[in-house]
Design an enzyme around this catalytic site. Structure first.
Site, mmCIF file in Angstrom:
data_model
loop_
_atom_site.group_PDB
_atom_site.id
_atom_site.type_symbol
_atom_site.label_atom_id
_atom_site.label_comp_id
_atom_site.label_asym_id
_atom_site.label_seq_id
_atom_site.Cartn_x
_atom_site.Cartn_y
_atom_site.Cartn_z
ATOM 1 N N SER A 189 0.821 -1.208 0.000
ATOM 2 C CA SER A 189 0.000 0.000 0.000
ATOM 3 C C SER A 189 0.853 1.254 0.000
ATOM 4 O O SER A 189 2.017 1.244 0.383
ATOM 5 C CB SER A 189 -0.945 0.002 1.203
ATOM 6 O OG SER A 189 -0.287 0.561 2.310
ATOM 7 N N LYS A 190 0.244 2.312 -0.432
ATOM 8 C CA LYS A 190 0.897 3.612 -0.564
ATOM 9 C C LYS A 190 1.557 4.043 0.749
ATOM 10 O O LYS A 190 2.603 4.677 0.748
ATOM 11 C CB LYS A 190 -0.154 4.638 -1.003
ATOM 12 C CG LYS A 190 0.382 6.021 -1.275
ATOM 13 C CD LYS A 190 1.033 6.129 -2.638
ATOM 14 C CE LYS A 190 1.974 7.311 -2.694
ATOM 15 N NZ LYS A 190 2.929 7.252 -3.775
ATOM 16 N N ARG A 191 0.928 3.674 1.850
ATOM 17 C CA ARG A 191 1.442 4.109 3.145
ATOM 18 C C ARG A 191 2.878 3.644 3.406
ATOM 19 O O ARG A 191 3.625 4.269 4.120
ATOM 20 C CB ARG A 191 0.537 3.609 4.274
ATOM 21 C CG ARG A 191 -0.322 4.724 4.857
ATOM 22 C CD ARG A 191 -1.380 4.149 5.754
ATOM 23 N NE ARG A 191 -2.345 3.372 4.985
ATOM 24 C CZ ARG A 191 -2.814 2.190 5.357
ATOM 25 N NH1 ARG A 191 -2.411 1.633 6.470
ATOM 26 N NH2 ARG A 191 -3.698 1.557 4.608
ATOM 27 N N GLU A 192 3.233 2.504 2.821
ATOM 28 C CA GLU A 192 4.574 1.978 3.106
ATOM 29 C C GLU A 192 5.613 2.453 2.113
ATOM 30 O O GLU A 192 6.700 1.910 2.026
ATOM 31 C CB GLU A 192 4.549 0.461 3.106
ATOM 32 C CG GLU A 192 3.735 -0.096 4.223
ATOM 33 C CD GLU A 192 2.989 -1.319 3.735
ATOM 34 O OE1 GLU A 192 3.655 -2.318 3.500
ATOM 35 O OE2 GLU A 192 1.767 -1.242 3.567
ATOM 36 N N GLY A 193 5.251 3.422 1.297
ATOM 37 C CA GLY A 193 6.241 3.929 0.357
ATOM 38 C C GLY A 193 5.683 3.933 -1.036
ATOM 39 O O GLY A 193 4.480 3.960 -1.238
#
Ligand code: GLU
Length: 484
Positions: free
Chosen positions: A259-263
């Site tokens: 997901s976007k949250r992890e990079g």
């Protein structure tokens, strides 16, 4: 019969790395079998449409080396469609869907539904209160068709729903997952045509895959629950179902969906970070697929030759950034200097502030710089930063150069270098002999010679060989660094 495969993204944002992997597997199989690879844009959900997303998508695919045979393409700077099965953008195909929705209604496989939002909300709330999955209760199924048509003509808002038989087993085969059976009692009367007149994804995907002659549907496993609905639609329309392949999800190291949250997850992010398209593609091919060999480094032609769905795994493939870095470093190291320079220019402009024109005007010099720095670079950005040791006037000295810069031989070495610099121009040939001459002149040899000189000239205790360091720095910079 020749195979036809399609990648059917929705233009709802930037191309995700998982989407690129889906496109790649479709492409590899199509090319292996000598068939066609189609790009279709699924933009029937107007609320999620993002301006510029189609152009971004085409750009990302082109950069990756995945070229579609049919569908939208940028030709001479303009968006055009290529192929005999168009239009390939769903919003340009609306009348087609309507025709088949009408056919389904006439056949009794679909029905008009007039339930308003309030009613649907209340059914949902009731089911949720009982801990059940929200599902339509079939209220409009029993409205006689003639009556329903009159209400439609009178202008009443409606949707069209798929009319599921009760207790029916829907069966299909997936090349990766085997035989799958789902009972209609576990399914919903799916909306096929929305109140805005647009088809839902389910209706459009079936009509288009059929009309475009798609033989294999290769997509992410998140679409698996939709497949029985599609199979029922094929059956109701009297069409042959294509072959299904659902690919394992791309997971992060903790086995969760990337997901976007992890990079970074957009293809463009990897491009900006300095990954080479061939490295990224090679890396993605190995997420969920493994060739029948131990060799992991493969160009597109080899992947096409080796690819098969039999070797696609059922379980999620892990996105391992360390592996991507390793692979990218491999591709950087093995690139021809000239090609590497072209790839590196945008990064050199950004990181060093060098102008492209200046680099191109001194091509040979900068190609040698590529040769000097291309070992051990995880990305082109890292590579561009390494070039700074040759391009910057002032350098910083790494901690581990300190002991060498305090060497008692240093003054002698500096004098020796200065004298040798007076004798000749620093061309590649002189750079090749220079350290030998310095040794003869000063009597200092081995580590005691190399380490202080390298530390002094580059600010680093390790790095490119001396021929390159001396040549690329040139007389002026060497002199300046000795004085510094
Ligand atoms: N439009 C769907 C998506 O955005 C395509 C799913 C499919 O391949 O059927 O992924």
């Amino acid at each position: 019969m020749s195979v036809r495969l399609r990648f059917a993204p929705s233009p709802t944002g930037w191309l995700h790395i998982g989407g690129l992997r889906t496109a790649l597997f479709n492409y590899l199989y199509a090319k292996k079998m000598g068939g066609e690879f189609i790009l279709r844009i699924e933009d029937t959900d107007r609320t999620r449409y993002v301006e510029g997303a189609i152009e971004n998508l085409l750009d990302a695919l082109k950069w990756s080396g995945i070229e579609n045979d049919e569908g939208p393409k940028i030709i001479d700077g303009e968006l055009k469609e290529v192929g005999d099965y168009g239009p390939y953008i769903q919003s340009n195909r609306l009348p087609l869907y309507k025709k088949y929705v009408d056919e389904l209604i006439e056949k009794g496989a679909a029905y008009y539904c007039f339930c308003d939002k309030e009613r649907l909300d209340s059914i949902r709330a009731q089911r949720e209160a009982k801990g059940l999955i929200p599902r339509y209760d079939g209220f409009c199924r029993s409205i006689p068709l003639e009556e329903a048509k009159k209400r439609v003509e009178a202008g009443e808002p409606y949707v069209v729903r798929l009319k599921l038989n009760k207790h029916e087993d829907v069966k299909f085969h997936d090349l990766v997952r085997g035989d799958i059976t789902i009972n209609t009692d576990d399914m919903d009367d799916q909306v096929l045509l929305k109140s805005d007149g647009f088809p839902t994804y389910h209706m459009a995907v079936v009509v288009d895959d059929h009309l475009m002659g798609v033989t294999h549907i290769v997509r992410g496993e998140e679409w698996l629950p939709s497949t029985p609905k599609h199979v029922l639609l094929y059956k109701a329309l009297g069409w042959e179902t294509p072959t299904y392949v659902h690919l394992p999800t791309v997971l992060n190291k903790s086995r969760k969906k990337l997901s976007k949250r992890e990079g970074d997850v957009a293809v463009g992010d990897f491009r900006k970070a300095g990954y080479l398209p061939d490295a990224l593609i090679n890396f993605l091919a190995l997420i969920g697929w493994s060739p029948d060999t131990t060799e992991e480094i493969m160009n597109m032609d080899t992947m096409i030759k080796e690819f098969s769905f039999e070797r696609v795994s059922k379980t999620g493939g892990i996105f391992d950034l360390d592996k991507l870095n390793w692979m990218n470093a491999h591709y950087i190291r093995n690139k021809e200097n000239s090609e590497l320079l072209d790839l590196a220019i945008p990064f050199m402009e950004e990181e060093i502030g060098l102008a492209k024109e200046e680099i191109l005007a001194n091509r040979e010099y900068y190609e040698i710089m590529m040769e000097a720095v291309k070992e051990d670079c995880d990305t082109l950005r890292v590579l561009a930063n390494k070039c700074k040791m040759f391009t910057e006037d002032e350098i910083t000295y790494d901690e581990d150069t300190k002991e060498w810069l305090e060497s008692e031989d240093l003054p002698k070495l500096k004098d020796g270098i200065k004298e040798l610099l007076q004798d000749r121009e620093m061309d590649l040939e002189y750079a090749g002999e220079f350290m030998k001459l310095l040794k003869e002149k000063t009597g200092v040899k081995g580590k005691a010679l190399f380490m202080p000189v390298r530390s002094l000239l580059t600010g680093k205790a390790k790095g490119p060989d001396f021929v390159h360091v001396l040549y690329l720095l040139g007389k002026d910079k060497i002199e300046k660094r000795i004085e510094a």
